[in-house]
Write an enzyme that holds these catalytic residues in place. Structure first.
Site, PDB file in Angstrom:
ATOM      1  N   HIS A   1     -15.850  56.224  81.088  1.00 26.91           N
ATOM      2  CA  HIS A   1     -15.634  56.310  82.530  1.00 26.91           C
ATOM      3  C   HIS A   1     -14.950  55.027  83.009  1.00 26.91           C
ATOM      4  O   HIS A   1     -15.365  53.920  82.634  1.00 26.91           O
ATOM      5  CB  HIS A   1     -16.973  56.488  83.250  1.00 26.91           C
ATOM      6  CG  HIS A   1     -16.807  56.627  84.733  1.00 26.91           C
ATOM      7  ND1 HIS A   1     -16.359  57.796  85.309  1.00 26.91           N
ATOM      8  CD2 HIS A   1     -16.978  55.739  85.739  1.00 26.91           C
ATOM      9  CE1 HIS A   1     -16.281  57.617  86.623  1.00 26.91           C
ATOM     10  NE2 HIS A   1     -16.640  56.384  86.909  1.00 26.91           N
TER      11      HIS A   1
ATOM     12  N   LEU B   1     -20.623  69.229  82.646  1.00 23.70           N
ATOM     13  CA  LEU B   1     -21.309  70.030  81.638  1.00 23.70           C
ATOM     14  C   LEU B   1     -22.789  70.099  81.998  1.00 23.70           C
ATOM     15  O   LEU B   1     -23.367  69.113  82.460  1.00 23.70           O
ATOM     16  CB  LEU B   1     -21.115  69.395  80.256  1.00 23.70           C
ATOM     17  CG  LEU B   1     -19.648  69.359  79.798  1.00 23.70           C
ATOM     18  CD1 LEU B   1     -19.487  68.469  78.575  1.00 23.70           C
ATOM     19  CD2 LEU B   1     -19.138  70.774  79.510  1.00 23.70           C
TER      20      LEU B   1
ATOM     21  N   ARG C   1     -18.889  79.624  85.960  1.00 26.71           N
ATOM     22  CA  ARG C   1     -18.979  78.381  85.169  1.00 26.71           C
ATOM     23  C   ARG C   1     -19.863  78.567  83.950  1.00 26.71           C
ATOM     24  O   ARG C   1     -19.627  77.999  82.890  1.00 26.71           O
ATOM     25  CB  ARG C   1     -19.543  77.243  86.022  1.00 26.71           C
ATOM     26  CG  ARG C   1     -18.647  76.829  87.173  1.00 26.71           C
ATOM     27  CD  ARG C   1     -19.159  75.541  87.764  1.00 26.71           C
ATOM     28  NE  ARG C   1     -19.145  74.500  86.763  1.00 26.71           N
ATOM     29  CZ  ARG C   1     -18.102  73.699  86.539  1.00 26.71           C
ATOM     30  NH1 ARG C   1     -17.022  73.809  87.253  1.00 26.71           N
ATOM     31  NH2 ARG C   1     -18.178  72.785  85.593  1.00 26.71           N
TER      32      ARG C   1
ATOM     33  N   ARG D   1     -14.467  68.005  83.643  1.00 25.72           N
ATOM     34  CA  ARG D   1     -15.381  69.048  84.108  1.00 25.72           C
ATOM     35  C   ARG D   1     -16.815  68.649  83.824  1.00 25.72           C
ATOM     36  O   ARG D   1     -17.099  67.978  82.830  1.00 25.72           O
ATOM     37  CB  ARG D   1     -15.104  70.364  83.390  1.00 25.72           C
ATOM     38  CG  ARG D   1     -13.723  70.883  83.601  1.00 25.72           C
ATOM     39  CD  ARG D   1     -13.772  72.160  84.403  1.00 25.72           C
ATOM     40  NE  ARG D   1     -12.417  72.619  84.680  1.00 25.72           N
ATOM     41  CZ  ARG D   1     -11.978  72.934  85.877  1.00 25.72           C
ATOM     42  NH1 ARG D   1     -12.755  72.839  86.927  1.00 25.72           N
ATOM     43  NH2 ARG D   1     -10.753  73.352  86.055  1.00 25.72           N
TER      44      ARG D   1
HETATM   45  C1  GAR Z   1      -9.672  57.730  81.250  1.00 29.24           C
HETATM   46  O1  GAR Z   1      -9.410  56.579  82.001  1.00 29.24           O
HETATM   47  C2  GAR Z   1     -11.118  58.160  81.420  1.00 29.24           C
HETATM   48  O2  GAR Z   1     -12.008  57.095  81.582  1.00 29.24           O
HETATM   49  C3  GAR Z   1     -11.032  58.979  82.675  1.00 29.24           C
HETATM   50  O3  GAR Z   1      -9.854  59.720  82.514  1.00 29.24           O
HETATM   51  C4  GAR Z   1      -8.909  58.934  81.795  1.00 29.24           C
HETATM   52  C5  GAR Z   1      -8.318  59.795  80.695  1.00 29.24           C
HETATM   53  O4  GAR Z   1      -7.212  59.193  80.123  1.00 29.24           O
HETATM   54  N1  GAR Z   1     -12.186  59.797  82.822  1.00 29.24           N
HETATM   55  C6  GAR Z   1     -12.789  59.993  83.993  1.00 29.24           C
HETATM   56  O5  GAR Z   1     -12.389  59.571  85.053  1.00 29.24           O
HETATM   57  C7  GAR Z   1     -14.052  60.836  83.906  1.00 29.24           C
HETATM   58  N2  GAR Z   1     -14.840  60.688  85.083  1.00 29.24           N
HETATM   59  P1  GAR Z   1      -6.549  59.774  78.777  1.00 29.24           P
HETATM   60  O6  GAR Z   1      -6.404  61.283  78.961  1.00 29.24           O
HETATM   61  O7  GAR Z   1      -5.233  59.097  78.698  1.00 29.24           O
HETATM   62  O8  GAR Z   1      -7.460  59.433  77.639  1.00 29.24           O
END
Ligand code: GAR
Length: 211
Positions: free
Chosen positions: A117, A101, A73, A99
């Site tokens: 989030h 960081l 990593r 991922r």
């Molecule tokens: C989003 O809902 C974002 O909040 C989530 O992934 C999705 C990406 O959507 N992120 C997480 O869950 C991080 N913990 P997208 O690729 O269509 O923008």
């Protein structure tokens, strides 16, 4: 320098998935001459991330560093840092980047790494926030945009907006409504960060008026 005279902040965006949040950010920047930021690079840990294709269509440079192509990593993160820094981003936006960081990465952009989030933090941290909220039976979940620190989904909160859970929601229908909120909230927060208007005091983030 008055805010309006600053050169646009150079933004790097990291994606692992479809990239709808990246698309919303690009649209918001296009639509707002006062946004104060421009996306100079989009990076991913997955060559098949839809967000990379969106970036290429928009003429934005892309970089890909797969974890599997590195010994560990640490080596992967070093390579990602090098690939990004070649484009000199001043702010890094995690737009569905799945991922973790480390402090090594974060120390390059102190208080300049922002994440979206899909829950009202501190509830439902982690990779399955929408499913976890549904399973718990909450009536309200939503979107949180926050600065990133070394703990998962933990850094100082910039903004949050709620989304009501319907009785017949599935993970997909609820996530779609949360994403619709994220598509507004993330660009708003990136704009404030780009304009240097976020004042961070421990866990508290204030927004100062534009000059
Ligand atoms: C989003 O809902 C974002 O909040 C989530 O992934 C999705 C990406 O959507 N992120 C997480 O869950 C991080 N913990 P997208 O690729 O269509 O923008």
């Amino acid at each position: 320098m008055p805010d309006a005279e600053r050169p646009p902040a150079r933004l790097g965006v990291l994606v692992s998935g479809g990239g709808t949040n990246l698309a919303a950010l690009l649209s918001a920047i296009d639509a707002d001459p006062d946004f104060g930021g421009e996306v100079v690079v989009v990076g991913s840990d997955r060559p098949d991330a839809g967000g990379l294709q969106r970036a290429e269509e928009a003429g934005i440079s892309t970089v890909v560093e797969r974890l599997a192509d590195h010994d560990d990593r640490r080596a992967w993160e070093d390579a990602l840092i090098a690939a990004l820094t070649a484009h000199r981003p001043e702010v890094v936006v995690l737009a569905g980047f799945m991922r973790l960081l480390t402090g090594e990465f974060l120390s390059r952009w102190p208080d300049r790494v922002i994440n979206t989030h899909p829950s009202l933090l501190p509830a439902f941290r982690g990779a399955n926030a929408v499913r976890d909220a549904l399973e718990y039976g909450v009536k309200l979940t939503g979107s949180t945009v926050h600065l990133v620190d070394e703990e998962v989904d933990h850094g100082p909160v910039i903004a949050q907006r709620g989304v009501a859970v319907a009785d017949d929601d599935t993970e997909e229908t609820l996530h779609e409504r949360i994403k619709a909120v994220e598509h507004e909230l993330l660009p708003e927060c990136v704009k404030l960060l780009s304009q240097g208007r976020l004042v961070v005091d421990g866990r508290h983030v204030r927004v100062r008026e534009a000059l």
